[in-house]
Design a protein around this motif. Structure first.
Motif, short mmCIF file in Angstrom:
data_model
loop_
_atom_site.label_atom_id
_atom_site.label_comp_id
_atom_site.label_asym_id
_atom_site.label_seq_id
_atom_site.Cartn_x
_atom_site.Cartn_y
_atom_site.Cartn_z
N GLY A 232 60.96 71.56 3.16
CA GLY A 232 62.35 71.93 3.34
C GLY A 232 63.07 70.99 4.29
O GLY A 232 62.54 70.60 5.33
N GLY A 237 67.06 74.43 4.04
CA GLY A 237 65.67 74.26 3.65
C GLY A 237 65.49 73.83 2.21
O GLY A 237 64.55 74.27 1.53
N CYS A 239 64.42 71.73 -1.04
CA CYS A 239 63.15 71.07 -1.32
C CYS A 239 63.32 69.56 -1.41
O CYS A 239 64.17 69.07 -2.18
CB CYS A 239 62.55 71.60 -2.62
N CYS A 255 60.11 75.65 1.08
CA CYS A 255 61.43 75.12 0.76
C CYS A 255 62.10 76.04 -0.25
O CYS A 255 61.47 76.91 -0.85
CB CYS A 255 61.35 73.68 0.25
N THR A 256 63.39 75.83 -0.45
CA THR A 256 64.18 76.68 -1.33
C THR A 256 64.86 75.84 -2.41
O THR A 256 65.36 74.74 -2.12
CB THR A 256 65.25 77.44 -0.52
N GLN A 357 62.31 80.56 -3.44
CA GLN A 357 61.59 80.02 -2.29
C GLN A 357 60.14 79.75 -2.69
O GLN A 357 59.45 80.65 -3.16
CB GLN A 357 61.64 80.98 -1.10
#
Length: 607
Positions: A232, A237, A239, A255-256, A357
């Motif tokens: 993130g 955050g 990716c 990460c999102t 996520q």
């Protein structure tokens, strides 16, 4: 114990001019190895290269010639050598069954020469070395039982150095102090390029070094790539796809991903497809780049969990990858031996602004470790706790890190929790949304939120405590709110804060103290609310306080004074004492007799 004196070393000199003395040193300043390790021979002092010097020499009667041996390319400038890579206690071995980066005494690394893989050795993971150096022109033949080598000092003078087995130096090394005065000098000496190219023009190395990117090969397209571990970045955050995984770097990233149109991305986005995380092979060593199709260099990725292709069913995208866990087994310089992956999948609703996520976990372990054995958690010290490492808790036979409350962006309590770090006082809080329930269920829910799940029962006394050995754990003392002290009968007493009090102390030698936990107490603070009140949320707080209770010993005192006691008849006259008072009885007689004797002796000398 041998003292670093050249007199103890049997070394023959051609000449020894006045004022020239051997200089013992832990590190000859400015000494660098010459391009050819030239050493005096046995006949006429001829110079020989290292290959010639290591050849078998004819035996000389009465003299056992010991040829200088090559120690390490960085000695003695680094103050350490790889002569004794294994120490009785490896303080940096914090991960059982896995190789800790730059821990040169870790047996799980299976490295005969750790410096070939690691960029440096952590303090305390190698033994110190002591060198004694003299001008090389003074040496004719070395008969020393210790390793020796020729170096070039900063002035260009060749120095003959002998590595002395000085046990005084074989204690744990001290960290180098950095201040404003020497910061620039150290940065210039040890600094280098901040960024280096992944692929270089020279031939690939024969083995992975710690932190090197792991090479992968796609047989379907005959393409060499890198094993990625998205991480993130930014406040949201997001990716970062191109983040490479580092060799021997066990870590976890989160990460999102945000989707404008999840309905179209469901089956087309490779990040959501489970097959994209195992449809390749891993190169065992970097030199496999020269012949990637050779099966000897390829390690297949084994899928250890069920995985299904993503499917759009109505308004739901099914079988979306939410977690990826790689287990990589290594064998020192022989490279990667086995790779397995387990995947977690979930379903997403295809709506505008949908997000996902994802969690990516890499875990390295030694290849010789039995797969049937239970996976042990990392240590927080060996043996004593290290400041900043997790405080270990135990419930039943399961060991884990003690945790604190963690809040989300809106202030509400998150399912994720902060780790309690040893020696670090911390405070955290969040708001818990309450559900309609009776007082007992409400208390149970808040207690569970404050202390976490599962409920901690014991705390490790030392950082390397084994869950099987119950004697290495101390029970947590709990102090709940007293319901009897409450006068209100229609009130509900709920906990609102938890204070974790940890008593710890240093034990062991003053030169190498080890931190251990003496006791832990959970202290709850409560407040009462009326049953008629419609409370929708409550603010919770957790506090960790570490108290140092070390009792330092008294400093060593000076040498005891000698109390001489002599018999009363030691002198030719007797002095009587009675109850500490000098007796005056016949006190003048001995003095008169002594004076007469002295006068008689003087008269005899004059005559």
């Amino acid at each position: 114990m041998r003292t670093p004196q050249l007199a103890l070393l049997q070394v023959f000199f051609l000449m020894f001019p006045d004022g020239v003395r051997p200089q013992p040193s832990s590190s000859p300043s400015g000494a660098v190895p010459t391009s050819l390790e030239l050493q005096r021979g046995t006949d006429g002092g001829t110079l020989q290269s290292p290959s010639e010097a290591t050849a078998t020499r004819p035996a000389v009667p009465g003299i056992s010639t010991v040829v200088p041996t090559l120690v390490t390319p960085s000695a003695p400038g680094n103050r350490t050598v790889d002569l004794f890579p294994v120490l009785p206690i490896c303080v940096c071995d914090l991960t059982p069954g896995a190789c800790d980066i730059n821990c040169c005494c870790d047996r799980d690394c299976y490295l005969l020469h750790p410096r070939t893989v690691f960029s440096f050795c952590l303090p305390g993971s190698v033994r110190s070395s002591s060198w004694v150096c003299v001008d090389n022109s003074l040496i004719f033949r070395s008969n020393s039982p210790f390793p020796s080598r020729v170096f070039m000092d900063s002035n260009g003078i060749r120095q003959f150095c002998v590595h002395v087995n000085n046990s005084n130096l074989n204690y744990f090394q001290k960290l180098q102090k950095v201040n404003a005065t020497n910061f620039q000098a150290l940065a210039a000496e040890f600094g280098g390029e901040s960024f280096t190219s992944t692929f270089q023009t020279q031939s690939p190395p024969s083995f992975y070094r710690a932190g090197d990117p792991i090479l992968t090969y796609f047989p379907k397209w005959s393409v060499i790539s890198l094993l990625r571990q998205p991480a993130g970045v930014g406040a949201g955050g997001l990716c970062a796809e191109r983040n490479p995984a580092g060799f021997l770097e066990s870590k976890s990233t989160t990460c999102t991903r945000f989707f404008k149109n999840l309905a179209s991305s469901c089956t087309l986005d490779s990040a959501l497809n489970a097959a994209s995380y195992y449809n390749f092979t891993v190169l065992k060593v970097p030199r496999g780049m020269t012949d990637p199709q050779n099966m000897e260099f390829q390690v297949p990725v084994i899928l250890t969990s069920q995985a299904h292709a993503p499917l759009l069913a109505g308004n739901t995208c099914q079988n979306v990858v939410s977690q990826v866990t790689y287990e990589i087994e290594t064998n020192g310089t022989f490279g990667i031996q086995k790779v397995s992956v387990s995947l977690g999948q979930t379903n997403l609703t295809a709506e505008p602004g949908a997000s996902l996520q994802q969690h990516f976990i890499l875990h390295f372990r030694a290849f010789q470790q039995s797969t049937a054995a239970s996976v042990t958690s990392p240590r927080s010290g060996n043996p004593g706790y290290i400041v900043g490492k997790p405080l270990l808790a135990l419930t039943g036979d399961i060991s884990y890190s003690m945790t604190l409350l963690q809040s989300q962006g809106n202030g509400s309590c998150s399912v994720n929790r902060h780790e309690v770090q040893f020696g670090v006082n911390a405070i955290s809080g969040c708001k818990l949304r309450l559900k309609k329930a009776d007082c007992s269920h409400l208390q149970q829910e808040i207690y569970q939120t404050l202390r976490g799940t599962p409920r901690p029962e014991h705390v490790a006394i030392f950082g390397n405590a084994d869950p099987v050995q119950k004697g290495g754990w101390t029970r947590i003392l709990n102090r709940h709110c007293s319901i009897s002290a409450m006068n209100c009968t229609s009130c509900c007493l709920i906990p609102v804060s938890l204070e974790i009090q940890v008593l710890w102390a240093y034990v062991g030698l003053l030169s190498n103290p080890q931190a251990h936990v003496s006791g832990v107490r959970f202290l709850y603070h409560c407040q009462s609310i009326q049953d008629s009140q419609q409370v929708t949320e409550v603010s919770l707080t957790t506090l960790v306080n570490f108290v140092d209770i070390t009792q330092k010993p008294e400093p060593p005192r000076g040498q005891p004074k000698m109390d001489w006691k002599l018999p009363f008849d030691f002198f030719p006259f007797e002095m009587a004492f009675s109850r500490g008072v000098f007796s005056q009885k016949c006190s003048v007689c001995p003095i008169l007799i002594l004076c007469l004797l002295l006068l008689g002796v003087l008269n005899l000398e004059t005559t």
